[in-house]
Design a protein around this motif. Structure first.
Motif, PDB file in Angstrom:
ATOM      1  N   ARG A 173     -18.176  33.453  71.417  1.00 37.02           N
ATOM      2  CA  ARG A 173     -19.290  32.490  71.273  1.00 37.02           C
ATOM      3  C   ARG A 173     -18.770  31.064  71.316  1.00 37.02           C
ATOM      4  O   ARG A 173     -19.399  30.167  71.868  1.00 37.02           O
ATOM      5  N   TYR A 174     -17.625  30.873  70.673  1.00 39.92           N
ATOM      6  CA  TYR A 174     -16.988  29.553  70.611  1.00 39.92           C
ATOM      7  C   TYR A 174     -16.622  29.087  72.038  1.00 39.92           C
ATOM      8  O   TYR A 174     -16.911  27.951  72.426  1.00 39.92           O
ATOM      9  N   LEU A 175     -16.033  29.997  72.808  1.00 41.42           N
ATOM     10  CA  LEU A 175     -15.644  29.627  74.174  1.00 41.42           C
ATOM     11  C   LEU A 175     -16.874  29.298  75.001  1.00 41.42           C
ATOM     12  O   LEU A 175     -16.878  28.347  75.792  1.00 41.42           O
ATOM     13  N   ARG A 176     -17.955  30.071  74.783  1.00 43.54           N
ATOM     14  CA  ARG A 176     -19.201  29.803  75.512  1.00 43.54           C
ATOM     15  C   ARG A 176     -19.761  28.436  75.163  1.00 43.54           C
ATOM     16  O   ARG A 176     -20.232  27.697  76.025  1.00 43.54           O
ATOM     17  N   ALA A 177     -19.696  28.097  73.857  1.00 44.75           N
ATOM     18  CA  ALA A 177     -20.196  26.788  73.421  1.00 44.75           C
ATOM     19  C   ALA A 177     -19.410  25.681  74.105  1.00 44.75           C
ATOM     20  O   ALA A 177     -19.973  24.677  74.559  1.00 44.75           O
ATOM     21  N   ARG A 178     -18.090  25.866  74.211  1.00 42.66           N
ATOM     22  CA  ARG A 178     -17.264  24.829  74.857  1.00 42.66           C
ATOM     23  C   ARG A 178     -17.581  24.726  76.344  1.00 42.66           C
ATOM     24  O   ARG A 178     -17.624  23.628  76.901  1.00 42.66           O
ATOM     25  N   GLN A 179     -17.822  25.907  76.949  1.00 35.39           N
ATOM     26  CA  GLN A 179     -18.177  25.877  78.379  1.00 35.39           C
ATOM     27  C   GLN A 179     -19.491  25.149  78.608  1.00 35.39           C
ATOM     28  O   GLN A 179     -19.702  24.547  79.653  1.00 35.39           O
ATOM     29  N   SER A 180     -20.405  25.213  77.584  1.00 38.17           N
ATOM     30  CA  SER A 180     -21.667  24.487  77.787  1.00 38.17           C
ATOM     31  C   SER A 180     -21.595  23.058  77.237  1.00 38.17           C
ATOM     32  O   SER A 180     -22.617  22.457  76.939  1.00 38.17           O
ATOM     33  N   GLY A 181     -20.385  22.540  77.088  1.00 39.27           N
ATOM     34  CA  GLY A 181     -20.260  21.107  76.828  1.00 39.27           C
ATOM     35  C   GLY A 181     -19.956  20.718  75.404  1.00 39.27           C
ATOM     36  O   GLY A 181     -19.781  19.537  75.101  1.00 39.27           O
ATOM     37  N   SER A 182     -19.885  21.696  74.480  1.00 38.70           N
ATOM     38  CA  SER A 182     -19.561  21.344  73.094  1.00 38.70           C
ATOM     39  C   SER A 182     -18.093  20.934  73.009  1.00 38.70           C
ATOM     40  O   SER A 182     -17.238  21.481  73.700  1.00 38.70           O
ATOM     41  N   THR A 183     -17.813  19.952  72.130  1.00 41.76           N
ATOM     42  CA  THR A 183     -16.423  19.518  71.954  1.00 41.76           C
ATOM     43  C   THR A 183     -15.813  20.151  70.711  1.00 41.76           C
ATOM     44  O   THR A 183     -14.782  19.714  70.237  1.00 41.76           O
ATOM     45  N   ILE A 184     -16.490  21.169  70.180  1.00 38.21           N
ATOM     46  CA  ILE A 184     -15.996  21.826  68.965  1.00 38.21           C
ATOM     47  C   ILE A 184     -14.571  22.339  69.178  1.00 38.21           C
ATOM     48  O   ILE A 184     -14.217  22.787  70.266  1.00 38.21           O
ATOM     49  N   GLN A 185     -13.776  22.244  68.112  1.00 41.41           N
ATOM     50  CA  GLN A 185     -12.373  22.630  68.206  1.00 41.41           C
ATOM     51  C   GLN A 185     -12.059  23.640  67.095  1.00 41.41           C
ATOM     52  O   GLN A 185     -12.404  23.389  65.941  1.00 41.41           O
ATOM     53  N   LEU A 186     -11.444  24.738  67.473  1.00 45.18           N
ATOM     54  CA  LEU A 186     -11.102  25.771  66.477  1.00 45.18           C
ATOM     55  C   LEU A 186      -9.900  25.313  65.657  1.00 45.18           C
ATOM     56  O   LEU A 186      -8.826  25.094  66.197  1.00 45.18           O
ATOM     57  N   LEU A 187     -10.107  25.145  64.346  1.00 50.27           N
ATOM     58  CA  LEU A 187      -8.995  24.722  63.477  1.00 50.27           C
ATOM     59  C   LEU A 187      -8.095  25.891  63.145  1.00 50.27           C
ATOM     60  O   LEU A 187      -6.898  25.724  62.957  1.00 50.27           O
ATOM     61  N   GLY A 188      -8.688  27.078  63.025  1.00 50.10           N
ATOM     62  CA  GLY A 188      -7.881  28.248  62.713  1.00 50.10           C
ATOM     63  C   GLY A 188      -8.668  29.323  61.997  1.00 50.10           C
ATOM     64  O   GLY A 188      -9.864  29.175  61.749  1.00 50.10           O
ATOM     65  N   VAL A 189      -7.944  30.399  61.671  1.00 44.53           N
ATOM     66  CA  VAL A 189      -8.550  31.535  60.971  1.00 44.53           C
ATOM     67  C   VAL A 189      -7.885  31.642  59.602  1.00 44.53           C
ATOM     68  O   VAL A 189      -6.673  31.478  59.483  1.00 44.53           O
TER      69      VAL A 189
END
Ligand SMILES: Nc1ncnc2c1ncn2[C@@H]1O[C@H](COP(=O)(O)OP(=O)(O)OP(=O)(O)O)[C@@H](O)[C@H]1O
Ligand SMILES: [Mg+2]
Length: 306
Positions: A173-189
């Motif tokens: 979902r995160y990768l999809r959000a980035r593909q649709s223009g979100s600049t969200i960045q995964l800090l970690g798990v």
């Protein structure tokens, strides 16, 4: 587009339920606020665990947040729930968001744009140093709006296979959000409800998470949240942050001794004797989060120059 200086919004998400999302939001918010920095908690969950249970806020059932998402109504936080800590409460009114998202093609309602705008306005006015967004299990349409708005993402997980599959689903979902223009960045798990003594098992899970994150640019967190069920019950039923629970346990211990000396009746006791280990874990996690955010901001600025 995300600019340096725009709100530091950190979304805590995993589509799997019960992996520590709300507990981590409440604890980290409590730590940052106690250190004198202004924090906003956004409870984007119909269950309202973080606002109603963990922080003990008597909220609006999620109506304010729901109106902001649908109609860009200005967000009005409940102020000073603790010194330096404001809250946008969650609750059942958020249930409508899924159907709003489903009909957005006809209505033109853009949940993500509305949240972006209202949150930015509030942060501009209130100058929060950190915004922590709690999300519910499932609830995909709302989660997508949050992934589109937040600047950073933290994914908690337990070490069982179902929770780790939740991490995998969220990564997609995160990768999809980035593909649709979100600049969200995964800090970690971050690992939740772990046994600090099970070092071999923890290493194995750490490696598993590392594999899951391959290509995302993020590493698993060194910090973890230890298992402490007694403390977990006290935190939630008494609406305490981990630091407050440490204080409460100390005074509980003193008054118990006093009662024994006076041969008085035992009053209503805390379940936890020593929650300081858990509080220490949350302190380390908070430090690591703030360090990673600062590093990401430095890279962003550096990237802009170079
Ligand atoms: N350190 C801990 N050790 C063991 N259990 C804990 C600990 N901290 C919290 N819990 C318990 O774990 C459960 C799940 O925690 P929490 O509600 O934070 O997860 P969540 O991911 O927000 O769940 P949901 O998906 O339902 O929103 C709760 O019952 C909570 O009391
Ligand atoms: Mg929760």
């Amino acid at each position: 587009m995300t600019q340096p200086g725009s709100p530091r919004t950190l979304l805590i998400a995993n589509q799997k339920g019960g992996v520590g999302k709300s507990s981590i939001v409440a604890a980290v918010a409590g730590m940052v606020a106690a250190a004198g920095r202004r924090v906003l908690v956004v409870d984007a969950d119909q269950q309202a665990n973080v606002s109603a249970s963990d922080l003990g806020v008597d909220g609006d059932g999620g109506r304010g947040l729901s109106m902001a998402l649908q109609f860009a109504h200005a967000l009005e936080p409940i102020r000073n729930v603790r010194p330096n800590l404001d809250v946008i409460p969650g609750g059942p009114a958020l249930a409508v968001v899924a159907s709003v998202a489903a009909t957005s093609g006809q209505t033109g309602i853009d949940l993500r744009a509305n949240l972006d705008q209202t949150l930015a306005q509030l942060c501009e006015a209130e100058r929060y140093e950190l915004v922590l967004i709690d999300s519910g299990p499932g609830d995909a349409p709302l989660l997508d709006a949050l992934l589109g708005t937040a600047r950073y993402l933290l994914v908690p997980t337990r070490d069982d296979d179902a929770s780790l599959s939740g991490v995998e689903l969220l990564a997609l979902r995160y990768l999809r959000a980035r593909q649709s223009g979100s600049t969200i960045q995964l800090l970690g798990v971050v690992l939740f409800d772990t046994n600090p003594r099970a070092t071999a098992r923890n290493r194995e899970v750490f490696e598993q998470v590392n594999d899951l994150l391959e290509g995302s640019g993020a590493d698993p967190f060194e910090a973890f949240v230890r298992s402490d069920r007694a403390a977990a019950v006290d935190l939630r039923t008494r609406h305490l942050t981990p630091l407050e629970l440490v204080e409460a346990a100390e005074s509980d211990q003193k008054s118990r001794l006093q009662r024994l000396r006076q041969k008085g009746k035992a009053g209503e006791r805390l379940w936890s004797r020593d929650p300081s280990g858990l509080a220490h874990d949350y302190q380390a996690l908070t430090r690591e989060i703030l360090t990673r955010v600062a590093d990401a901001e430095r890279e962003h600025v550096g990237g802009g120059v170079g």
